[in-house]
Motif scaffolding. Structure first.
Motif, PDB file in Angstrom:
ATOM      1  N   VAL A  67       9.121 -20.234 -11.607  1.00  0.00           N
ATOM      2  CA  VAL A  67       9.078 -19.223 -12.655  1.00  0.00           C
ATOM      3  C   VAL A  67       8.832 -19.893 -13.999  1.00  0.00           C
ATOM      4  N   ARG A  68       7.987 -19.254 -14.804  1.00  0.00           N
ATOM      5  CA  ARG A  68       7.704 -19.705 -16.161  1.00  0.00           C
ATOM      6  C   ARG A  68       8.113 -18.572 -17.086  1.00  0.00           C
ATOM      7  N   GLU A  69       8.935 -18.892 -18.075  1.00  0.00           N
ATOM      8  CA  GLU A  69       9.402 -17.876 -19.013  1.00  0.00           C
ATOM      9  C   GLU A  69       8.610 -17.959 -20.296  1.00  0.00           C
ATOM     10  N   GLU A  70       8.158 -16.799 -20.759  1.00  0.00           N
ATOM     11  CA  GLU A  70       7.484 -16.674 -22.050  1.00  0.00           C
ATOM     12  C   GLU A  70       8.126 -15.492 -22.756  1.00  0.00           C
ATOM     13  N   GLY A  71       9.024 -15.794 -23.686  1.00  0.00           N
ATOM     14  CA  GLY A  71       9.773 -14.732 -24.351  1.00  0.00           C
ATOM     15  C   GLY A  71      10.645 -14.015 -23.339  1.00  0.00           C
ATOM     16  N   GLN A  72      10.492 -12.701 -23.267  1.00  0.00           N
ATOM     17  CA  GLN A  72      11.274 -11.926 -22.299  1.00  0.00           C
ATOM     18  C   GLN A  72      10.550 -11.758 -20.970  1.00  0.00           C
ATOM     19  N   HIS A  73       9.377 -12.324 -20.863  1.00  0.00           N
ATOM     20  CA  HIS A  73       8.584 -12.162 -19.641  1.00  0.00           C
ATOM     21  C   HIS A  73       8.738 -13.381 -18.739  1.00  0.00           C
ATOM     22  N   ARG A  74       8.718 -13.115 -17.438  1.00  0.00           N
ATOM     23  CA  ARG A  74       8.771 -14.182 -16.442  1.00  0.00           C
ATOM     24  C   ARG A  74       7.522 -14.087 -15.574  1.00  0.00           C
ATOM     25  N   TYR A  75       6.904 -15.238 -15.343  1.00  0.00           N
ATOM     26  CA  TYR A  75       5.694 -15.308 -14.542  1.00  0.00           C
ATOM     27  C   TYR A  75       5.961 -16.208 -13.341  1.00  0.00           C
ATOM     28  N   TYR A  76       5.670 -15.683 -12.156  1.00  0.00           N
ATOM     29  CA  TYR A  76       5.965 -16.387 -10.913  1.00  0.00           C
ATOM     30  C   TYR A  76       4.693 -16.972 -10.318  1.00  0.00           C
ATOM     31  N   SER A  77       4.846 -18.164  -9.742  1.00  0.00           N
ATOM     32  CA  SER A  77       3.748 -18.857  -9.067  1.00  0.00           C
ATOM     33  C   SER A  77       4.231 -19.360  -7.717  1.00  0.00           C
TER      34      SER A  77
END
Length: 136
Positions: free
Chosen positions: A62-72
């Protein structure tokens, strides 16, 4: 950590892994929870629960950018599945020709064949996606 086979036994988790694989093949650096929810037609709490299991099994990052989480996808733990399947396969994927007759029942041999083909297909797709990543 849960057994990798228990983790991938769940259909929703396999759908999430497939979605992440497809998105990484398309060059995406990560997929948001909201995109996964939309694509799978599942509720946000359900997707979050399954993503936690996948994170705990190290199958996703998981990569966090602000309040968003992006999964790979992080497919390295699937090597355990691959290692388990290899003895059941020969060069054409139809089973171990050197195994003594009667080693597996017909239904077990069929199941091993189906799982083996799916694993080989997933491995090929993942390796193809990795080759498309910048810097590889």
């Amino acid at each position: 950590m849960a057994d990798i086979f228990d983790v991938i036994a769940d259909r929703t988790r396999r759908d999430i892994l497939r979605l992440l694989l497809d998105r990484s093949s398309a060059g995406e650096r990560g997929t948001s929870v909201s995109h996964i929810v939309t694509e799978l037609g599942a509720s946000q709490p359900t997707v979050s629960k399954h993503l936690k299991v996948l994170r705990d099994a190290h199958l996703v990052s998981v990569r966090e950018e602000g309040q968003h989480r992006y999964y790979s996808l992080s497919a390295a733990p699937l090597d355990e599945v691959d290692d388990w399947l290899v003895p059941f396969l020969d060069d054409d994927g139809l089973g171990d020709a050197a195994a003594p007759a009667g080693t597996l029942t017909e239904s077990a041999a069929h199941a091993a064949d189906v799982v083996g083909r799916a694993a080989a297909s997933a491995k090929h797709a993942f390796e193809t996606a990795l080759k498309k990543l910048p810097g590889r």
